[in-house]
Design an enzyme around this catalytic site. Structure first.
Site, short mmCIF file in Angstrom:
data_model
loop_
_atom_site.label_atom_id
_atom_site.label_comp_id
_atom_site.label_asym_id
_atom_site.label_seq_id
_atom_site.Cartn_x
_atom_site.Cartn_y
_atom_site.Cartn_z
N ASN A 35 -9.73 -12.26 2.96
CA ASN A 35 -11.21 -11.65 2.60
C ASN A 35 -11.75 -12.15 1.22
O ASN A 35 -10.99 -11.96 0.17
CB ASN A 35 -11.28 -10.16 2.52
N ALA A 83 2.65 -13.01 -2.59
CA ALA A 83 2.90 -12.03 -2.14
C ALA A 83 2.09 -11.59 -1.19
O ALA A 83 1.90 -10.28 -0.78
CB ALA A 83 2.24 -11.34 -3.66
N ALA A 84 1.45 -12.38 -0.31
CA ALA A 84 0.80 -11.97 1.09
C ALA A 84 1.63 -11.61 2.06
O ALA A 84 2.77 -12.19 2.16
CB ALA A 84 -0.05 -13.31 1.58
N TYR A 148 9.85 -6.55 10.47
CA TYR A 148 9.65 -6.66 8.95
C TYR A 148 10.73 -7.12 8.21
O TYR A 148 10.75 -8.14 7.24
CB TYR A 148 8.96 -5.56 8.38
#
Length: 198
Positions: A35, A83-84, A148
């Protein structure tokens, strides 16, 4: 020579905290998030001549375009922080395939793509530093976070191999593996650095 740092995922969480620290240390920053408005707000809070960019790290053409824009407006990127990341916690039997793919693409492929794009300049300059933000879950696993965990565990293996590939070019590659510790006042972040470079 300018110290230019690109922080992917720099608009919130760990990435935002890293960006704030790097700004205090005199780095020129590129704050990158999906964004653009959120990225601009985060960059604006830092003061100085830091810039914001929009990028989906899972899309190679967006990553390449973002690096071209950063170099045009800030100069060569010497430091890269990945860090995304996204998380879709669920037991594996309940996890939708699209959620598996999106986590792997953002958390693992995304870092691979940004590292690949950064390498071109870093190899030319014969210097650079990359920090990939992993997770203790990628090392130890956790129920309900198998996908994850796979994405973050894969990031460790990737970073170890890349560190060996580029060490002779004076490029460092490391992983930090944050965890959440419970105490009397709530969760606190803790990072376990993994030194991979030579």
């Amino acid at each position: 020579m300018d110290k230019v740092c690109a922080v992917f995922g720099g608009s919130r969480g760990i990435g935002r905290a890293v960006a704030q620290l790097m700004a205090r240390k005199g780095y020129r920053l590129a704050i990158i998030a999906r964004n653009l408005d959120v990225a601009k707000a985060a960059a604006g809070e830092l003061g100085g001549d830091h810039l914001a960019f929009s990028c989906d790290v899972a899309k190679e053409h967006e990553v390449q375009n973002t690096f071209e824009e950063m170099e045009k407006n800030l100069g060569p990127v010497n430091f890269l922080v990945n860090a995304a990341g996204i998380n879709r916690d669920s037991l594996l039997v309940r996890t939708k395939t699209e959620d598996m793919v999106s986590q792997l693409h953002t958390n693992l492929l995304g870092s691979m793509l940004t590292c690949k794009a950064a390498m071109k300049t870093m190899i030319q300059q014969q210097r650079g530093s990359i920090v990939n933000v992993g997770s203790i879950i990628g090392l130890k696993g956790n129920s309900g976070q198998s996908v994850y965990s796979a994405s973050k565990g894969g990031l460790v293996g990737f970073s170890r191999a890349l560190a060996k590939e580029v060490a002779r070019k004076k490029i460092r590659v490391n992983v930090v593996a944050p965890a959440w510790l419970m105490s009397g006042v709530g969760p606190h972040p803790r990072s376990e650095p993994m030194k991979l470079g030579h």
